[in-house]
Design an enzyme around this catalytic site. Structure first.
Site, PDB file in Angstrom:
ATOM      1  N   THR A  79       0.885  -1.109  -0.115  1.00  0.00           N
ATOM      2  CA  THR A  79       0.063  -0.160  -0.132  1.00  0.00           C
ATOM      3  C   THR A  79       0.870   1.282  -0.091  1.00  0.00           C
ATOM      4  O   THR A  79       2.072   1.390   0.470  1.00  0.00           O
ATOM      5  CB  THR A  79      -1.098   0.006   1.282  1.00  0.00           C
ATOM      6  OG1 THR A  79      -0.070  -0.126   2.474  1.00  0.00           O
ATOM      7  CG2 THR A  79      -2.010  -1.113   1.271  1.00  0.00           C
ATOM      8  N   ASN A 127       0.387   4.900   1.393  1.00  0.00           N
ATOM      9  CA  ASN A 127      -0.452   5.548   2.161  1.00  0.00           C
ATOM     10  C   ASN A 127      -0.430   7.276   2.219  1.00  0.00           C
ATOM     11  O   ASN A 127       0.516   7.717   1.970  1.00  0.00           O
ATOM     12  CB  ASN A 127      -0.405   5.350   3.699  1.00  0.00           C
ATOM     13  CG  ASN A 127      -0.392   3.753   3.767  1.00  0.00           C
ATOM     14  OD1 ASN A 127      -1.032   2.979   3.116  1.00  0.00           O
ATOM     15  ND2 ASN A 127       0.021   2.969   5.149  1.00  0.00           N
ATOM     16  N   GLU A 151      -5.144   3.797   3.127  1.00  0.00           N
ATOM     17  CA  GLU A 151      -4.214   3.052   2.516  1.00  0.00           C
ATOM     18  C   GLU A 151      -4.699   2.690   1.142  1.00  0.00           C
ATOM     19  O   GLU A 151      -5.614   2.140   1.059  1.00  0.00           O
ATOM     20  CB  GLU A 151      -4.193   1.785   3.544  1.00  0.00           C
ATOM     21  CG  GLU A 151      -3.985   1.870   5.034  1.00  0.00           C
ATOM     22  CD  GLU A 151      -3.630   0.813   5.859  1.00  0.00           C
ATOM     23  OE1 GLU A 151      -3.467  -0.523   5.116  1.00  0.00           O
ATOM     24  OE2 GLU A 151      -3.695   0.876   7.045  1.00  0.00           O
TER      25      GLU A 151
END
Length: 200
Positions: free
Chosen positions: A42, A44, A110
């Site tokens: 991910t 973020n 995320e």
């Protein structure tokens, strides 16, 4: 018995109000679980209601849309020098919430970009054009169940975005993005607009 999830969300005619939402910032490091535990890396963004005031009022859950990244010239996926924009555009699916499986106490955003990157891009400027909602946030009895649902989220996002009314106009997508129509009807100009241009 679990209810079968829909394979596509949102009408063929394109995003409906209150979408799209816009979010931007520099990619920050998260909890380090995306790649290590889930196999789903991910990128973020900080949850900051002063920058994205809408985020305080929307439901925690899974959303989808398009992400643009301003990658450094040294990055393998960076646009060529002949490109008219420093940004590259990819499909994305994202979680906004607390991730109850991990008992998070702070809300996070995320983003999983639906592309296999060959290098990290921490601190790169990222913009999100959030077009729709996939499902509510939920808890899970096992890590395997969580991963299964996330993989389904990714499939739903890919399928939902691969429609003419959901694909950005003007051939903005990175060449590696696999969609049937590279040019659609969606106004995605904000994703690649230079930083010194007025916001829409």
């Amino acid at each position: 018995m679990a209810t079968a999830r829909p394979s596509i969300v949102g009408p063929d005619s394109g995003p409906e109000s209150p979408f799209p939402y816009k979010m931007e910032g520099k990619v920050i490091s998260g909890f380090g679980r995306g790649s290590k535990e889930l196999g789903i890396p991910t990128a973020n963004l900080p949850v900051d209601a002063t920058i994205s005031p809408w985020i305080s009022s929307i439901s925690s859950g899974v959303y989808y849309g398009w992400a643009s990244l301003q990658l450094p010239p040294s990055h393998p996926e960076s646009p060529s020098s002949s490109s008219c924009s420093p940004y590259v555009v990819f499909p994305m699916v994202m979680s906004i919430g607390y991730n109850p499986f991990y008992n998070n106490t702070e809300r996070s955003a995320e983003v999983h970009i639906l592309h296999k990157f060959t290098a990290d891009f921490y601190d790169a400027p990222m913009r999100l054009l959030i077009l729709g909602f996939i499902r509510d946030e939920k808890n899970y009895d096992s890590l395997e169940a969580l991963v299964k649902d996330i993989n389904t989220d990714c499939d739903v996002a890919r399928t939902s975005l691969d429609r003419k009314a959901w694909v950005p106009q003007g051939g903005l997508l990175h060449p590696a993005v696999d969609v049937r129509e590279k040019q659609g009807d969606l106004d995605g100009s904000w994703l690649v607009r230079p930083n010194d241009s007025p916001s829409a």
